[in-house]
Design a protein around this motif. Structure first.
Motif, PDB file in Angstrom:
ATOM      1  N   CYS A  64     -23.330  29.784  80.852  1.00  0.00           N
ATOM      2  CA  CYS A  64     -24.531  30.629  80.989  1.00  0.00           C
ATOM      3  C   CYS A  64     -24.295  31.813  81.927  1.00  0.00           C
ATOM      4  CB  CYS A  64     -25.704  29.795  81.509  1.00  0.00           C
ATOM      5  SG  CYS A  64     -26.324  28.586  80.318  1.00  0.00           S
ATOM      6  N   ILE A  65     -23.454  31.614  82.958  1.00  0.00           N
ATOM      7  CA  ILE A  65     -23.250  32.668  83.953  1.00  0.00           C
ATOM      8  C   ILE A  65     -22.322  33.778  83.449  1.00  0.00           C
ATOM      9  CG2 ILE A  65     -21.263  31.692  85.211  1.00  0.00           C
ATOM     10  CD1 ILE A  65     -24.400  33.244  86.809  1.00  0.00           C
ATOM     11  N   ILE A  66     -21.696  33.586  82.271  1.00  0.00           N
ATOM     12  CA  ILE A  66     -20.890  34.676  81.695  1.00  0.00           C
ATOM     13  C   ILE A  66     -21.461  35.102  80.332  1.00  0.00           C
ATOM     14  CG2 ILE A  66     -18.727  34.209  82.917  1.00  0.00           C
ATOM     15  CD1 ILE A  66     -17.782  32.638  80.440  1.00  0.00           C
ATOM     16  N   ALA A  67     -22.716  34.690  80.059  1.00  0.00           N
ATOM     17  CA  ALA A  67     -23.380  35.073  78.796  1.00  0.00           C
ATOM     18  C   ALA A  67     -24.496  36.070  79.104  1.00  0.00           C
ATOM     19  CB  ALA A  67     -23.950  33.838  78.109  1.00  0.00           C
ATOM     20  N   PRO A  68     -24.362  37.327  78.635  1.00  0.00           N
ATOM     21  CA  PRO A  68     -25.394  38.329  78.946  1.00  0.00           C
ATOM     22  C   PRO A  68     -26.769  37.998  78.365  1.00  0.00           C
ATOM     23  CG  PRO A  68     -23.389  39.383  78.113  1.00  0.00           C
ATOM     24  CD  PRO A  68     -23.242  37.912  77.876  1.00  0.00           C
ATOM     25  N   VAL A  69     -26.786  37.251  77.232  1.00  0.00           N
ATOM     26  CA  VAL A  69     -28.066  36.843  76.641  1.00  0.00           C
ATOM     27  C   VAL A  69     -28.328  35.395  77.050  1.00  0.00           C
ATOM     28  CG1 VAL A  69     -29.391  36.633  74.504  1.00  0.00           C
ATOM     29  CG2 VAL A  69     -27.631  38.373  74.694  1.00  0.00           C
ATOM     30  N   SER A  70     -28.807  35.217  78.280  1.00  0.00           N
ATOM     31  CA  SER A  70     -29.104  33.876  78.790  1.00  0.00           C
ATOM     32  C   SER A  70     -30.157  33.981  79.879  1.00  0.00           C
ATOM     33  CB  SER A  70     -27.844  33.206  79.361  1.00  0.00           C
ATOM     34  OG  SER A  70     -27.462  33.827  80.571  1.00  0.00           O
ATOM     35  N   SER A  71     -30.776  32.846  80.182  1.00  0.00           N
ATOM     36  CA  SER A  71     -31.777  32.836  81.251  1.00  0.00           C
ATOM     37  C   SER A  71     -31.123  33.167  82.594  1.00  0.00           C
ATOM     38  CB  SER A  71     -32.460  31.463  81.311  1.00  0.00           C
ATOM     39  OG  SER A  71     -31.505  30.433  81.488  1.00  0.00           O
ATOM     40  N   TRP A  72     -29.836  32.829  82.735  1.00  0.00           N
ATOM     41  CA  TRP A  72     -29.132  33.099  83.992  1.00  0.00           C
ATOM     42  C   TRP A  72     -28.917  34.596  84.190  1.00  0.00           C
ATOM     43  CZ3 TRP A  72     -26.124  29.337  87.136  1.00  0.00           C
ATOM     44  CH2 TRP A  72     -26.599  28.042  86.939  1.00  0.00           C
ATOM     45  N   ALA A  73     -28.549  35.295  83.120  1.00  0.00           N
ATOM     46  CA  ALA A  73     -28.382  36.753  83.210  1.00  0.00           C
ATOM     47  C   ALA A  73     -29.706  37.388  83.631  1.00  0.00           C
ATOM     48  CB  ALA A  73     -27.931  37.313  81.867  1.00  0.00           C
ATOM     49  N   ALA A  74     -30.807  36.866  83.074  1.00  0.00           N
ATOM     50  CA  ALA A  74     -32.132  37.374  83.421  1.00  0.00           C
ATOM     51  C   ALA A  74     -32.425  37.142  84.907  1.00  0.00           C
ATOM     52  CB  ALA A  74     -33.190  36.695  82.556  1.00  0.00           C
ATOM     53  N   ALA A  75     -32.035  35.951  85.410  1.00  0.00           N
ATOM     54  CA  ALA A  75     -32.285  35.641  86.827  1.00  0.00           C
ATOM     55  C   ALA A  75     -31.484  36.564  87.747  1.00  0.00           C
ATOM     56  CB  ALA A  75     -31.920  34.178  87.101  1.00  0.00           C
ATOM     57  N   VAL A  76     -30.203  36.748  87.434  1.00  0.00           N
ATOM     58  CA  VAL A  76     -29.343  37.606  88.271  1.00  0.00           C
ATOM     59  C   VAL A  76     -29.850  39.044  88.221  1.00  0.00           C
ATOM     60  CG1 VAL A  76     -27.019  38.565  88.529  1.00  0.00           C
ATOM     61  CG2 VAL A  76     -27.312  36.139  88.034  1.00  0.00           C
ATOM     62  N   ALA A  77     -30.198  39.517  87.014  1.00  0.00           N
ATOM     63  CA  ALA A  77     -30.679  40.893  86.855  1.00  0.00           C
ATOM     64  C   ALA A  77     -31.937  41.158  87.669  1.00  0.00           C
ATOM     65  CB  ALA A  77     -30.936  41.183  85.375  1.00  0.00           C
ATOM     66  N   SER A  78     -32.746  40.108  87.846  1.00  0.00           N
ATOM     67  CA  SER A  78     -34.018  40.287  88.561  1.00  0.00           C
ATOM     68  C   SER A  78     -33.818  40.569  90.051  1.00  0.00           C
ATOM     69  CB  SER A  78     -34.898  39.041  88.385  1.00  0.00           C
ATOM     70  OG  SER A  78     -34.337  37.938  89.080  1.00  0.00           O
ATOM     71  N   TYR A  79     -32.619  40.279  90.584  1.00  0.00           N
ATOM     72  CA  TYR A  79     -32.362  40.516  92.010  1.00  0.00           C
ATOM     73  C   TYR A  79     -31.817  41.914  92.287  1.00  0.00           C
ATOM     74  CZ  TYR A  79     -32.797  35.443  92.259  1.00  0.00           C
ATOM     75  OH  TYR A  79     -33.263  34.160  92.161  1.00  0.00           O
ATOM     76  N   VAL A  80     -31.602  42.713  91.234  1.00  0.00           N
ATOM     77  CA  VAL A  80     -31.011  44.044  91.391  1.00  0.00           C
ATOM     78  C   VAL A  80     -32.070  45.101  91.093  1.00  0.00           C
ATOM     79  CG1 VAL A  80     -29.139  45.591  90.671  1.00  0.00           C
ATOM     80  CG2 VAL A  80     -28.780  43.119  90.665  1.00  0.00           C
ATOM     81  N   ASP A  81     -32.211  46.093  91.966  1.00  0.00           N
ATOM     82  CA  ASP A  81     -33.218  47.135  91.796  1.00  0.00           C
ATOM     83  C   ASP A  81     -32.785  48.162  90.743  1.00  0.00           C
ATOM     84  OD1 ASP A  81     -34.736  45.953  93.765  1.00  0.00           O
ATOM     85  OD2 ASP A  81     -33.746  47.060  95.381  1.00  0.00           O
ATOM     86  N   GLU A  82     -33.717  49.028  90.411  1.00  0.00           N
ATOM     87  CA  GLU A  82     -33.471  50.210  89.567  1.00  0.00           C
ATOM     88  C   GLU A  82     -33.032  49.872  88.135  1.00  0.00           C
ATOM     89  OE1 GLU A  82     -30.596  52.466  91.748  1.00  0.00           O
ATOM     90  OE2 GLU A  82     -31.768  52.339  93.577  1.00  0.00           O
ATOM     91  N   GLY A  83     -33.298  48.670  87.676  1.00  0.00           N
ATOM     92  CA  GLY A  83     -32.998  48.325  86.292  1.00  0.00           C
ATOM     93  C   GLY A  83     -31.524  48.260  85.940  1.00  0.00           C
ATOM     94  N   ASN A  84     -30.656  48.145  86.962  1.00  0.00           N
ATOM     95  CA  ASN A  84     -29.205  48.101  86.706  1.00  0.00           C
ATOM     96  C   ASN A  84     -28.663  46.676  86.646  1.00  0.00           C
ATOM     97  OD1 ASN A  84     -28.750  50.939  86.695  1.00  0.00           O
ATOM     98  ND2 ASN A  84     -29.031  50.926  88.923  1.00  0.00           N
TER      99      ASN A  84
END
Length: 506
Positions: free
Chosen positions: A163-183
């Protein structure tokens, strides 16, 4: 409570999970170990006041954990999945798939590689992965004489690490949520080649399966399975394997169709929770998805479709299907109990300021060890995730700190973010109180403490190689150089261990 605990934001804030983990490994019993850890957290928080401990343990710990909407959604998903597995088993779908797979998969190597392949394919969410791969592959690995301990390891090692190396996963969504500016998603994709722990875990699984080799406590369980056909080696779960009446008209489609519907429904549920049907783009919807809501809604819809399907096929009567509801719930009770205690323990460590304590330690070491920082971040993330049993909480603490030290454009920043994700998955993978570890045991129907003790030497081996790889990446932050070196080191390490194990046995 008005008075701040004298143990707040000190090393003592990590004592409750440490006690729980040590007790679980000593007593080989998870429930009491977790509860003792929760009580110790309550004692420290209330400064050893009886009334304060009692109210904190139950009101702020157990009740708060079970009242959290995210946690309740996960529990509902678990229960529905348990019911679905019971229905598919009663309809004969699992047995039919087992018969089909047995006629095509003739070897232990094939059974293990098929388990790994299915685990890699189900990359959407680790909870979904653990329980689905377990229910589908149990008949196949049982027939091929693969121990339940090894099955639990293969399930666990293809859950969070995939999950941590799959861009289409709940984990990618969780990690992305900690980064500002939509990056967030862009950073996640950049970090994938540096996620050494996840990539090396997959390398190790394939090596162990193909070379038919095991070491540490796992060796005993695999030897018993190979030589004596004893896949349990005395585990108490052996008694649970007595199946109820199974429909004789079961077909392979009775297992495959509900699983496929579940995958599609869960993806739709995830993007729905992220606002896809309100005009948000697919990528943004997945980035903003609530895994708990998405999985709960997806599994609920799938359960209704599954019931209608089996009624139309006349494989099961309505009364038989309803009989599977308490049966499925009962199968998930151990996992639900341990999860509830693990979440309560997390509440205890949060209330004692464990996150803030670790944050201070990281920030104070950031400046002076710049090139060693990826390895330092990896080790701290491992320890924190191991002690708290949560990867996502570790992301939330360390990723913002890392991005505060390095700008998004700095290659070393990408390596450090990846080290944080890898370390969080590693600690989560090793921890007896981690939800994915608990659900891997549930998916394989393997004793939880047996799973933890057999998996630990494998996870630690990969962690040690990964730490060295992060030292190299700290000086050479180029994936094309660092990743091949890491894979070569992993294979060399396993060859040395194999040689020594064979020499010791011979």
């Amino acid at each position: 409570m008005d008075m701040v605990s004298p143990f707040y934001q000190t090393f003592w804030s990590l004592l409750p999970p440490v006690i729980a983990i040590v007790l679980a490994l000593i007593t080989k019993e998870a429930y009491s170990a977790l509860f003792v850890g929760i009580v110790v957290g309550g004692l420290l928080y209330s400064n050893f006041s009886f009334e304060g401990t009692l109210t904190h343990v139950f009101n702020d710990g157990i009740v708060a954990a079970l009242a959290d909407p995210y946690n309740v959604g996960i529990l509902v998903f678990l229960v529905i999945l348990g019911i679905m597995v019971a229905i598919m088993n009663r309809a004969g779908g699992s047995q039919a798939f087992g018969r089909w797979a047995t006629s095509h998969i003739k070897t232990r190597v094939g059974a293990q590689l098929a388990t790994i392949a299915l685990g890699v394919l189900i990359f959407i969410d680790d909870y979904f992965n653990c329980l689905t791969v377990g229910s589908v592959m149990r008949p196949v690995t049982d027939d091929s004489k693969v121990s339940r301990a090894k099955l639990a390891y293969l399930i666990d090692a293809t859950a969070a690490p995939v999950c941590i190396i799959a861009p289409v996963s709940s984990w990618a969504a969780a990690v992305a949520s900690y980064v500002d500016e939509g990056n967030g998603l862009h950073l996640f994709i950049q970090a994938i080649p540096f996620n050494f722990y996840a990539l090396l875990t997959i390398t190790m699984m394939i090596f162990l399966a193909v070379s038919n080799f095991d070491y540490g406590p796992m060796e005993k369980y695999e030897k018993n399975a190979k030589e004596n056909g004893d896949i349990f080696s005395g585990m108490k779960q052996a008694a649970e394997e007595q199946n109820n009446k199974v429909s004789p008209g079961g077909k392979v489609i009775d297992l495959i169709l509900p699983v496929l519907v579940l995958i599609v429904a869960c993806v739709i549920g995830m993007i729905y929770s992220g606002g896809f049907f309100s005009g948000t783009s697919f990528v943004d919807a997945f980035s903003n998805a609530d895994a708990s809501v998405g999985l709960m809604l997806g599994s609920a819809v799938t359960l209704v479709i599954t019931i209608i399907y089996f009624l139309c096929r006349r494989t099961l009567k309505f009364k038989e299907i309803m009989g599977c509801v308490p049966e499925g719930f009962k199968a998930m009770v151990p996992a639900i109990l341990i999860l509830a205690f693990a979440w309560s323990l997390k509440n205890m460590t949060d209330s004692l300021g464990a996150k803030e304590f670790v944050q201070g330690v990281v920030e104070s070491s950031a400046g002076s060890f710049q090139h060693f920082l990826p390895a330092i971040v990896f080790i701290i993330a491992c320890f924190l995730a191991f002690a708290t049993g949560t990867s996502w909480g570790t992301f939330g603490i360390l990723i913002p700190i890392t991005l505060g030290v390095f700008p998004l454009t700095d290659p070393l920043g990408v390596v450090c973010v990846s080290a944080c994700m890898a370390g969080a998955v590693c600690g989560d993978h090793c921890s007896p109180i981690s939800d994915t570890t608990i659900m891997s045991s549930a998916g394989a129907r393997c004793d939880h403490v047996v799973h933890v003790s057999t998996q630990l030497p494998y996870a630690v081996t990969v962690a040690c190689v990964s730490a060295v790889a992060y030292v190299i990446a700290g000086f050479v932050p180029k994936a094309a150089i660092a990743l091949p070196i890491a894979i070569a080191m992993m294979i060399a390490t396993l060859l040395v261990i194999r040689q020594r194990t064979l020499a010791k046995a011979g």
